[in-house]
Design an enzyme around this catalytic site. Structure first.
Site, PDB file in Angstrom:
ATOM      1  N   TYR A   1      20.865  -6.399   9.901  1.00  0.00           N
ATOM      2  CA  TYR A   1      19.941  -6.470  11.038  1.00  0.00           C
ATOM      3  C   TYR A   1      20.437  -7.417  12.122  1.00  0.00           C
ATOM      4  CZ  TYR A   1      18.563 -10.642   8.412  1.00  0.00           C
ATOM      5  OH  TYR A   1      18.577 -11.828   7.722  1.00  0.00           O
ATOM      6  N   GLY A   2      21.558  -8.100  11.883  1.00  0.00           N
ATOM      7  CA  GLY A   2      22.141  -9.030  12.852  1.00  0.00           C
ATOM      8  C   GLY A   2      23.586  -8.647  13.108  1.00  0.00           C
ATOM      9  N   SER A   3      24.499  -9.587  12.863  1.00  0.00           N
ATOM     10  CA  SER A   3      25.915  -9.313  13.126  1.00  0.00           C
ATOM     11  C   SER A   3      26.462  -8.195  12.237  1.00  0.00           C
ATOM     12  CB  SER A   3      26.748 -10.582  12.948  1.00  0.00           C
ATOM     13  OG  SER A   3      26.663 -11.052  11.614  1.00  0.00           O
TER      14      SER A   3
ATOM     15  N   GLU B   1      27.628 -14.562   4.110  1.00  0.00           N
ATOM     16  CA  GLU B   1      26.193 -14.811   4.271  1.00  0.00           C
ATOM     17  C   GLU B   1      25.715 -16.006   3.431  1.00  0.00           C
ATOM     18  OE1 GLU B   1      24.614 -13.052   6.590  1.00  0.00           O
ATOM     19  OE2 GLU B   1      26.384 -11.821   6.931  1.00  0.00           O
TER      20      GLU B   1
END
Length: 189
Positions: A26-28, A99
């Site tokens: 949902y990000g990078s 992450e």
């Protein structure tokens, strides 16, 4: 909880018994797939929203001056769009390291954007109880923080601008991301 979650993710959720796993980004992870994958599809999850409330000590900031990156917050009735990748369990050696800054893996239901159906998939989420959590702030304050932050992966502003472009490419509108982008662009002008 420590902001280095590599060992914790591997202990709580061994994946060796699976042939493949779907991962939701949902990000990078939407625009930066620096790992091998079997297939990639636009997807969404329900009951969550993106927020720039997580500190980045290792990619878009430093331990002394963390940047701001995304996490998810519970938001009943909301939808969060992103990209899903089917990967082998071995890929999580890289992903857990990427992450590691306060993110834990959770299984959730992924819904496909371009076709009917859904499947279980993993998502990385940084909750408020991790040491790198920064929490909410105004759009202007978050943009000002992002404007001056940088780390080994580059300027924090690049993360925000690439994400906004990737969301537009997916045909998605995220008011939180776009409001901070507007504030950042005003600062940079």
């Amino acid at each position: 909880m420590s902001h280095n979650t590599i060992a914790l993710n591997q202990q709580r959720q061994p994946l060796d018994h699976l042939d493949s796993v779907w991962l939701f980004g949902y990000g990078s992870l939407i625009y930066k797939a620096d790992f091998p994958y079997l297939q990639r599809k636009p997807a969404c999850i329900y009951g969550w929203q993106r927020r720039f409330w997580q500190g980045s000590h290792d990619h878009r900031g430093t331990p002394e001056a963390p940047g701001r990156v995304l996490t998810l917050i519970e938001a009943p009735g909301e939808r969060c769009a992103g990209m899903a990748y089917q990967v082998t369990p071995q890929t999580f050696t890289h992903l857990d390291h990427r992450e590691k800054n306060g993110y834990l893996r959770f299984f959730t239901e992924l819904h496909w954007q371009d076709e009917p159906g859904q499947t279980a998939g993993l998502v990385y989420l940084a909750s408020a109880d991790n040491e790198a959590y920064l929490g909410p702030d105004s759009d202007a304050a978050i943009a000002a923080h992002i404007a001056v932050s940088a780390g080994p992966s580059g300027p924090n502003s690049e993360y925000l601008l690439q994400l906004a472009a990737a969301l537009r490419e997916l045909g998605e509108h995220d008011e939180h991301v776009f409001a901070i982008e507007r504030e950042l662009l005003n600062l940079l002008a």
